[in-house]
Design a protein around this motif. Structure first.
Motif, PDB file in Angstrom:
ATOM      1  N   ASN A  24      31.158 -14.417 -59.558  1.00 19.03           N
ATOM      2  CA  ASN A  24      31.516 -14.610 -58.158  1.00 19.03           C
ATOM      3  C   ASN A  24      31.808 -13.244 -57.541  1.00 19.03           C
ATOM      4  O   ASN A  24      32.746 -12.574 -57.938  1.00 19.03           O
ATOM      5  CB  ASN A  24      32.738 -15.523 -58.050  1.00 19.03           C
ATOM      6  N   THR A  25      30.953 -12.827 -56.607  1.00 20.20           N
ATOM      7  CA  THR A  25      31.153 -11.553 -55.919  1.00 20.20           C
ATOM      8  C   THR A  25      31.187 -11.827 -54.418  1.00 20.20           C
ATOM      9  O   THR A  25      30.997 -12.952 -53.975  1.00 20.20           O
ATOM     10  CB  THR A  25      30.009 -10.568 -56.231  1.00 20.20           C
ATOM     11  N   ALA A  26      31.397 -10.790 -53.649  1.00 21.49           N
ATOM     12  CA  ALA A  26      31.441 -10.944 -52.195  1.00 21.49           C
ATOM     13  C   ALA A  26      30.093 -11.358 -51.632  1.00 21.49           C
ATOM     14  O   ALA A  26      30.026 -11.985 -50.578  1.00 21.49           O
ATOM     15  CB  ALA A  26      31.902  -9.643 -51.552  1.00 21.49           C
ATOM     16  N   THR A  27      29.000 -11.037 -52.317  1.00 18.70           N
ATOM     17  CA  THR A  27      27.668 -11.313 -51.774  1.00 18.70           C
ATOM     18  C   THR A  27      27.026 -12.578 -52.310  1.00 18.70           C
ATOM     19  O   THR A  27      26.138 -13.126 -51.675  1.00 18.70           O
ATOM     20  CB  THR A  27      26.712 -10.136 -52.051  1.00 18.70           C
ATOM     21  N   ARG A  28      27.453 -13.063 -53.489  1.00 14.40           N
ATOM     22  CA  ARG A  28      26.832 -14.262 -54.027  1.00 14.40           C
ATOM     23  C   ARG A  28      27.674 -14.866 -55.142  1.00 14.40           C
ATOM     24  O   ARG A  28      28.460 -14.192 -55.767  1.00 14.40           O
ATOM     25  CB  ARG A  28      25.420 -13.980 -54.521  1.00 14.40           C
ATOM     26  N   THR A  29      27.462 -16.152 -55.356  1.00 12.84           N
ATOM     27  CA  THR A  29      28.114 -16.874 -56.443  1.00 12.84           C
ATOM     28  C   THR A  29      27.021 -17.449 -57.329  1.00 12.84           C
ATOM     29  O   THR A  29      26.133 -18.137 -56.853  1.00 12.84           O
ATOM     30  CB  THR A  29      29.003 -18.006 -55.899  1.00 12.84           C
ATOM     31  N   VAL A  30      27.090 -17.139 -58.619  1.00  8.99           N
ATOM     32  CA  VAL A  30      26.090 -17.603 -59.578  1.00  8.99           C
ATOM     33  C   VAL A  30      26.687 -18.757 -60.382  1.00  8.99           C
ATOM     34  O   VAL A  30      27.819 -18.678 -60.854  1.00  8.99           O
ATOM     35  CB  VAL A  30      25.642 -16.465 -60.509  1.00  8.99           C
ATOM     36  N   PHE A  31      25.914 -19.824 -60.519  1.00  7.41           N
ATOM     37  CA  PHE A  31      26.338 -21.013 -61.249  1.00  7.41           C
ATOM     38  C   PHE A  31      25.485 -21.182 -62.500  1.00  7.41           C
ATOM     39  O   PHE A  31      24.275 -20.974 -62.459  1.00  7.41           O
ATOM     40  CB  PHE A  31      26.136 -22.267 -60.397  1.00  7.41           C
ATOM     41  N   ALA A  32      26.108 -21.598 -63.601  1.00 10.73           N
ATOM     42  CA  ALA A  32      25.384 -22.073 -64.779  1.00 10.73           C
ATOM     43  C   ALA A  32      25.302 -23.582 -64.635  1.00 10.73           C
ATOM     44  O   ALA A  32      26.305 -24.247 -64.370  1.00 10.73           O
ATOM     45  CB  ALA A  32      26.107 -21.692 -66.059  1.00 10.73           C
ATOM     46  N   ILE A  33      24.105 -24.134 -64.792  1.00 10.27           N
ATOM     47  CA  ILE A  33      23.840 -25.541 -64.500  1.00 10.27           C
ATOM     48  C   ILE A  33      23.424 -26.282 -65.769  1.00 10.27           C
ATOM     49  O   ILE A  33      22.626 -25.783 -66.558  1.00 10.27           O
ATOM     50  CB  ILE A  33      22.689 -25.672 -63.466  1.00 10.27           C
ATOM     51  N   ASN A  34      23.945 -27.480 -65.947  1.00  4.84           N
ATOM     52  CA  ASN A  34      23.483 -28.406 -66.974  1.00  4.84           C
ATOM     53  C   ASN A  34      23.469 -29.785 -66.317  1.00  4.84           C
ATOM     54  O   ASN A  34      24.519 -30.399 -66.147  1.00  4.84           O
ATOM     55  CB  ASN A  34      24.401 -28.377 -68.193  1.00  4.84           C
ATOM     56  N   ASN A  35      22.304 -30.245 -65.888  1.00  2.00           N
ATOM     57  CA  ASN A  35      22.176 -31.490 -65.122  1.00  2.00           C
ATOM     58  C   ASN A  35      21.318 -32.512 -65.839  1.00  2.00           C
ATOM     59  O   ASN A  35      20.411 -32.159 -66.594  1.00  2.00           O
ATOM     60  CB  ASN A  35      21.509 -31.232 -63.766  1.00  2.00           C
ATOM     61  N   VAL A  36      21.585 -33.769 -65.525  1.00  2.00           N
ATOM     62  CA  VAL A  36      20.704 -34.860 -65.912  1.00  2.00           C
ATOM     63  C   VAL A  36      20.251 -35.522 -64.619  1.00  2.00           C
ATOM     64  O   VAL A  36      21.070 -35.954 -63.812  1.00  2.00           O
ATOM     65  CB  VAL A  36      21.405 -35.883 -66.829  1.00  2.00           C
ATOM     66  N   VAL A  37      18.944 -35.558 -64.400  1.00  2.00           N
ATOM     67  CA  VAL A  37      18.354 -36.161 -63.210  1.00  2.00           C
ATOM     68  C   VAL A  37      17.916 -37.572 -63.586  1.00  2.00           C
ATOM     69  O   VAL A  37      17.045 -37.747 -64.431  1.00  2.00           O
ATOM     70  CB  VAL A  37      17.143 -35.328 -62.718  1.00  2.00           C
ATOM     71  N   HIS A  38      18.550 -38.566 -62.997  1.00  2.00           N
ATOM     72  CA  HIS A  38      18.244 -39.976 -63.268  1.00  2.00           C
ATOM     73  C   HIS A  38      17.219 -40.454 -62.240  1.00  2.00           C
ATOM     74  O   HIS A  38      17.466 -40.365 -61.047  1.00  2.00           O
ATOM     75  CB  HIS A  38      19.512 -40.829 -63.153  1.00  2.00           C
ATOM     76  N   LEU A  39      16.080 -40.942 -62.712  1.00  2.00           N
ATOM     77  CA  LEU A  39      15.017 -41.403 -61.825  1.00  2.00           C
ATOM     78  C   LEU A  39      14.745 -42.884 -62.039  1.00  2.00           C
ATOM     79  O   LEU A  39      14.689 -43.358 -63.170  1.00  2.00           O
ATOM     80  CB  LEU A  39      13.737 -40.612 -62.076  1.00  2.00           C
ATOM     81  N   ASP A  40      14.563 -43.593 -60.954  1.00  2.00           N
ATOM     82  CA  ASP A  40      14.165 -44.999 -60.967  1.00  2.00           C
ATOM     83  C   ASP A  40      13.371 -45.212 -59.684  1.00  2.00           C
ATOM     84  O   ASP A  40      13.912 -45.585 -58.651  1.00  2.00           O
ATOM     85  CB  ASP A  40      15.395 -45.909 -61.010  1.00  2.00           C
ATOM     86  N   PHE A  41      12.057 -44.927 -59.739  1.00  2.00           N
ATOM     87  CA  PHE A  41      11.253 -44.879 -58.525  1.00  2.00           C
ATOM     88  C   PHE A  41       9.825 -45.265 -58.841  1.00  2.00           C
ATOM     89  O   PHE A  41       9.215 -44.725 -59.766  1.00  2.00           O
ATOM     90  CB  PHE A  41      11.301 -43.461 -57.945  1.00  2.00           C
ATOM     91  N   MET A  42       9.290 -46.212 -58.099  1.00  3.58           N
ATOM     92  CA  MET A  42       7.897 -46.630 -58.208  1.00  3.58           C
ATOM     93  C   MET A  42       7.499 -46.963 -59.649  1.00  3.58           C
ATOM     94  O   MET A  42       6.439 -46.569 -60.128  1.00  3.58           O
ATOM     95  CB  MET A  42       6.967 -45.568 -57.612  1.00  3.58           C
ATOM     96  N   GLY A  43       8.378 -47.659 -60.355  1.00  2.00           N
ATOM     97  CA  GLY A  43       8.078 -48.089 -61.712  1.00  2.00           C
ATOM     98  C   GLY A  43       8.392 -47.075 -62.797  1.00  2.00           C
ATOM     99  O   GLY A  43       8.245 -47.383 -63.976  1.00  2.00           O
ATOM    100  N   LEU A  44       8.788 -45.873 -62.441  1.00  3.35           N
ATOM    101  CA  LEU A  44       9.156 -44.864 -63.434  1.00  3.35           C
ATOM    102  C   LEU A  44      10.673 -44.846 -63.579  1.00  3.35           C
ATOM    103  O   LEU A  44      11.399 -44.692 -62.595  1.00  3.35           O
ATOM    104  CB  LEU A  44       8.671 -43.473 -63.015  1.00  3.35           C
ATOM    105  N   ARG A  45      11.139 -45.007 -64.830  1.00  2.95           N
ATOM    106  CA  ARG A  45      12.578 -44.982 -65.090  1.00  2.95           C
ATOM    107  C   ARG A  45      12.856 -44.054 -66.249  1.00  2.95           C
ATOM    108  O   ARG A  45      12.150 -44.073 -67.247  1.00  2.95           O
ATOM    109  CB  ARG A  45      13.078 -46.380 -65.435  1.00  2.95           C
ATOM    110  N   GLY A  46      13.883 -43.242 -66.097  1.00  2.00           N
ATOM    111  CA  GLY A  46      14.291 -42.344 -67.170  1.00  2.00           C
ATOM    112  C   GLY A  46      15.076 -41.176 -66.622  1.00  2.00           C
ATOM    113  O   GLY A  46      15.496 -41.172 -65.458  1.00  2.00           O
ATOM    114  N   THR A  47      15.282 -40.187 -67.472  1.00  2.00           N
ATOM    115  CA  THR A  47      16.025 -38.999 -67.068  1.00  2.00           C
ATOM    116  C   THR A  47      15.258 -37.739 -67.417  1.00  2.00           C
ATOM    117  O   THR A  47      14.423 -37.726 -68.321  1.00  2.00           O
ATOM    118  CB  THR A  47      17.396 -38.925 -67.766  1.00  2.00           C
ATOM    119  N   LEU A  48      15.544 -36.678 -66.693  1.00  2.00           N
ATOM    120  CA  LEU A  48      15.107 -35.324 -67.027  1.00  2.00           C
ATOM    121  C   LEU A  48      16.369 -34.488 -67.210  1.00  2.00           C
ATOM    122  O   LEU A  48      17.264 -34.513 -66.368  1.00  2.00           O
ATOM    123  CB  LEU A  48      14.268 -34.708 -65.904  1.00  2.00           C
ATOM    124  N   SER A  49      16.453 -33.742 -68.304  1.00  2.00           N
ATOM    125  CA  SER A  49      17.582 -32.847 -68.543  1.00  2.00           C
ATOM    126  C   SER A  49      17.156 -31.437 -68.187  1.00  2.00           C
ATOM    127  O   SER A  49      16.092 -30.980 -68.600  1.00  2.00           O
ATOM    128  CB  SER A  49      17.998 -32.891 -70.012  1.00  2.00           C
TER     129      SER A  49
END
Length: 108
Positions: A24-49
Motif C-alpha cells: 500500500n503506497t500513496a500511488t497504488r494498492t496491490v492486492f493478492a487474490i484467491n477467488n472462486v468464481v461460481h457459474l450457473d449460466f446457460m446449462g453450465l455449472r461449476g467453479t473456476l479457481s
C-alpha cells in the motif's frame, strides 16, 4: 456476477474469495487474490479457481486460472481483468466493478 455491466442483465453466478493488501503506497494498492468464481449460466455449472496479484487502479491485470469443478473440472488458463468503476460507499468501504475475459482449456 452479471453477463454485462448493466445490473439488470442476466445473472451468471457470483464470486467469493479473499483480497489481501500486500503493498500500500500513496500511488497504488496491490492486492493478492484467491477467488472462486461460481457459474450457473446457460446449462453450465461449476467453479473456476483463480489466483494472482492486482492493483485495481491499473488499466488491466491478469490472474491464473488454477482449477475448476463441474463443467470446468481441470481448467487451466488465465483471466484478464480491467476496472469499470470504483465507488466509495457511505460506510467507507469501496465497491469495485470489474470486467473479466477468461481464457482456459479443460484437460481430460
Amino acid at each position: 456476477m452479471t453477463q454485462t455491466e448493466d445490473p439488470a442483465s442476466p445473472v451468471m453466478g457470483y464470486v467469493r474469495g479473499t483480497a489481501v493488501v500486500v503493498n500500500n503506497t500513496a500511488t497504488r494498492t496491490v492486492f493478492a487474490i484467491n477467488n472462486v468464481v461460481h457459474l450457473d449460466f446457460m446449462g453450465l455449472r461449476g467453479t473456476l479457481s483463480q489466483q494472482g496479484e492486482a492493483a485495481f487502479t491499473d488499466p488491466s491485470w491478469e490472474y491464473a486460472i488454477v482449477g475448476g469443478t463441474g463443467a470446468f473440472r481441470m481448467a487451466t488458463g488465465y483471466n484478464v481483468g480491467r476496472p469499470v468503476s470504483l465507488t466509495r460507499t457511505p460506510s467507507g468501504t469501496v465497491h469495485i466493478v470489474t470486467h473479466y475475459d477468461a481464457f482456459f482449456s479443460l484437460r481430460c
